[in-house]
Design an enzyme around this catalytic site. Structure first.
Site, mmCIF file in Angstrom:
data_model
loop_
_atom_site.group_PDB
_atom_site.id
_atom_site.type_symbol
_atom_site.label_atom_id
_atom_site.label_comp_id
_atom_site.label_asym_id
_atom_site.label_seq_id
_atom_site.Cartn_x
_atom_site.Cartn_y
_atom_site.Cartn_z
ATOM 1 N N SER A 36 0.661 -1.187 0.126
ATOM 2 C CA SER A 36 -0.181 0.127 -0.215
ATOM 3 C C SER A 36 0.985 1.020 -0.053
ATOM 4 O O SER A 36 1.691 1.013 -0.859
ATOM 5 C CB SER A 36 -1.036 -0.721 1.097
ATOM 6 N N ASP A 52 -10.475 -3.912 -5.148
ATOM 7 C CA ASP A 52 -9.943 -2.599 -3.855
ATOM 8 C C ASP A 52 -10.223 -1.749 -4.479
ATOM 9 O O ASP A 52 -10.451 -1.107 -5.604
ATOM 10 C CB ASP A 52 -8.690 -3.018 -4.485
ATOM 11 N N HIS A 105 -8.631 -4.010 -0.740
ATOM 12 C CA HIS A 105 -6.638 -4.015 -0.281
ATOM 13 C C HIS A 105 -5.882 -4.897 0.738
ATOM 14 O O HIS A 105 -4.842 -4.782 0.756
ATOM 15 C CB HIS A 105 -6.598 -2.711 0.172
#
Ligand code: MLT
Length: 202
Positions: free
Chosen positions: A102, A152, A183
């Site tokens: 991320s 996501d 995610h």
């Protein structure tokens, strides 16, 4: 930068630079690194920015809207950190692989966008295109694996496809792995990254 270093058990194995997601810290991806290669040295680093108490690698102005000046400064800080850590801990600077999730995957991607091919490869879990205002340098010889979720909400699927395109345009070899989740980092994704790593670097 705040960090933790764990020696590897095989001097031929790479050093993984571990870059956490928003709200994480230098310890977060140690287990992930161990899973990918039990013999690798692990360098977990904590992002220097703090957003509402949550560590990050660079500032953002809103969800998915990055402070590009800050992103540049923090990218330089991280690149310098890798050089200094290699001297401090005596690991091979030419055998470094980035593993990011991320926000950590985004600064890793930006290293390639702004600094070029300064490491051997990267495993990027749920990254975005970090910026579109720079000319990406030559990336020949770079190996990148991208893990993405079809559902996501944080990093839309087209971001992963676009990032692959940007990197490949400059000569990097990129593999994009999809799962049907969101995610979160799944075990399925970690095992796919590990299989790619073994095939590419062993
Ligand atoms: C970012 O800000 O880097 C991305 O939106 C992912 C995240 O929230 O960490």
């Amino acid at each position: 930068m705040e960090h933790v270093f764990v020696n590897g058990t095989n001097s031929e194995a790479p050093t993984f630079l571990l870059l956490h997601g928003t709200g994480g810290n230098e310890q977060d991806l140690i287990g992930l690194g161990r899973e990918i290669d039990p013999e690798a040295a692990l360098l977990g680093v904590r992002g220097s920015e703090v957003e509402n108490g949550m560590p990050r690698f660079f500032r953002r102005l809103g969800m998915g809207i990055f402070d590009l000046d800050n992103l540049s400064e923090r990218t330089e800080e991280l690149a310098t950190f890798i050089d200094e850590a290699a001297k401090q801990y005596g690991f091979d600077r030419d055998n470094v692989i980035l593993i990011g999730y991320s926000n950590g995957a985004n600064i890793a991607a930006n290293i390639f966008f702004e600094r070029g091919n300064i490491v051997k490869g990267a495993i990027l879990h749920h990254p975005m295109v970090p910026r579109d205002d720079v000319e990406v340098p030559d990336l020949a010889g770079l190996h990148v694996w991208i893990g993405a979720g079809e559902n996501d909400q944080m990093t839309p699927p087209e971001q992963s496809t676009a990032l692959k395109y940007y990197l490949e345009q400059q000569g990097a070899s990129v593999e994009l792995f999809w799962h049907q989740h969101g995610h979160q980092l799944t075990m399925e994704e970690v095992q796919a990254a590990k299989a790619w790593y073994n095939q590419t670097f062993k």
